[in-house]
Design an enzyme around this catalytic site. Sequence first.
Site, PDB file in Angstrom:
ATOM      1  N   GLY A   1       0.834  -1.198   0.000  1.00 22.46           N
ATOM      2  CA  GLY A   1       0.000   0.000   0.000  1.00 22.46           C
ATOM      3  C   GLY A   1       0.863   1.240   0.000  1.00 22.46           C
ATOM      4  O   GLY A   1       0.598   2.219   0.712  1.00 22.46           O
TER       5      GLY A   1
ATOM      6  N   TYR B   1     -14.295  -3.371   9.917  1.00 24.77           N
ATOM      7  CA  TYR B   1     -12.979  -2.720   9.914  1.00 24.77           C
ATOM      8  C   TYR B   1     -12.338  -2.851  11.289  1.00 24.77           C
ATOM      9  O   TYR B   1     -11.152  -3.205  11.406  1.00 24.77           O
ATOM     10  CB  TYR B   1     -13.139  -1.244   9.541  1.00 24.77           C
ATOM     11  CG  TYR B   1     -11.853  -0.463   9.560  1.00 24.77           C
ATOM     12  CD1 TYR B   1     -10.961  -0.534   8.498  1.00 24.77           C
ATOM     13  CD2 TYR B   1     -11.532   0.362  10.639  1.00 24.77           C
ATOM     14  CE1 TYR B   1      -9.778   0.192   8.506  1.00 24.77           C
ATOM     15  CE2 TYR B   1     -10.352   1.093  10.657  1.00 24.77           C
ATOM     16  CZ  TYR B   1      -9.475   0.998   9.585  1.00 24.77           C
ATOM     17  OH  TYR B   1      -8.304   1.720   9.610  1.00 24.77           O
TER      18      TYR B   1
ATOM     19  N   ALA C   1     -12.918  -5.096  13.576  1.00 20.88           N
ATOM     20  CA  ALA C   1     -12.558  -6.495  13.801  1.00 20.88           C
ATOM     21  C   ALA C   1     -11.267  -6.843  13.073  1.00 20.88           C
ATOM     22  O   ALA C   1     -10.398  -7.541  13.621  1.00 20.88           O
ATOM     23  CB  ALA C   1     -13.686  -7.411  13.332  1.00 20.88           C
ATOM     24  N   SER C   2     -11.127  -6.355  11.840  1.00 19.69           N
ATOM     25  CA  SER C   2      -9.921  -6.669  11.062  1.00 19.69           C
ATOM     26  C   SER C   2      -8.681  -6.089  11.718  1.00 19.69           C
ATOM     27  O   SER C   2      -7.628  -6.737  11.786  1.00 19.69           O
ATOM     28  CB  SER C   2     -10.060  -6.148   9.625  1.00 19.69           C
ATOM     29  OG  SER C   2      -9.982  -4.731   9.557  1.00 19.69           O
TER      30      SER C   2
END
Length: 263
Positions: A12, A151, A153-154
Amino acid sequence: MSLKGKVAVVTGAAAGIGKAFCEILFRNGAKVVLLDVNPEAGKSVMEALNKEDGQDRALFLSCDVRSEEQLKAAFKMAADTFGGIDIVCNNAGVLDEKEWELTLDINLVGVIKGTYAAMEHMSKLNGGRGGVIVNTASIAGIRPLVCCPVYSASKSAVIHFARAMAGASTLVGYGIRFNAICPALVQTDLLDGLNSKLGQFAALKQPTQQLIEKHGVLSPSDVAECLLELVTDESKNGEALMVTSQAKTYTPFTSIPIITLDL
């Protein structure tokens, strides 16, 4: 740990936090391999970095972190080009409660795939020279956002994956430190398009505004300064560091200890 001559891989990497990571690592002497799905932006960052000191210390490779095949190929190319890998920043991430499976696939599964691909070249058990892997998590992984449950949780999973891997590395002898960086909201494209990504939770956007009012909005360079500490300080292993713009401080996330079993 000095960064001079070290080899770093950042996912990224073409914009936002990833771009800031590449810049701070490069300017502190590292060779940087930029992985991203945006070739135009990625190559632009690479060219700008290489122009700074007239050396080809930055390399861009097109790579989708959802693809184990692409990740393995990218890490192999990085190691072959620069002679090894010392630092990995699993930074690629999205926030999209409408496309929640995509969020998990990039934010969590992509981090795991990236970590395992990196370990093939970094682990001392495989003949590597060790190093450090830093995963980009979020304040939402520590204090869940009700408007972004998937989001949150990730990012919580990313934190505990990093901390568990740190314990495993200590026990088994990978020679790799594992940390997570947990910024509050950052001024990136993800924040700019937040309200359109909340899906069925759009009515709950007010807590996000309250988070901004309490912790402020970070710049990508603020987060990069945190990264530098996690990378260079060799005592940092199994840390999840939360940073907000309010006081510019790094707060360790230590409420849950790493549980290790004697082998």
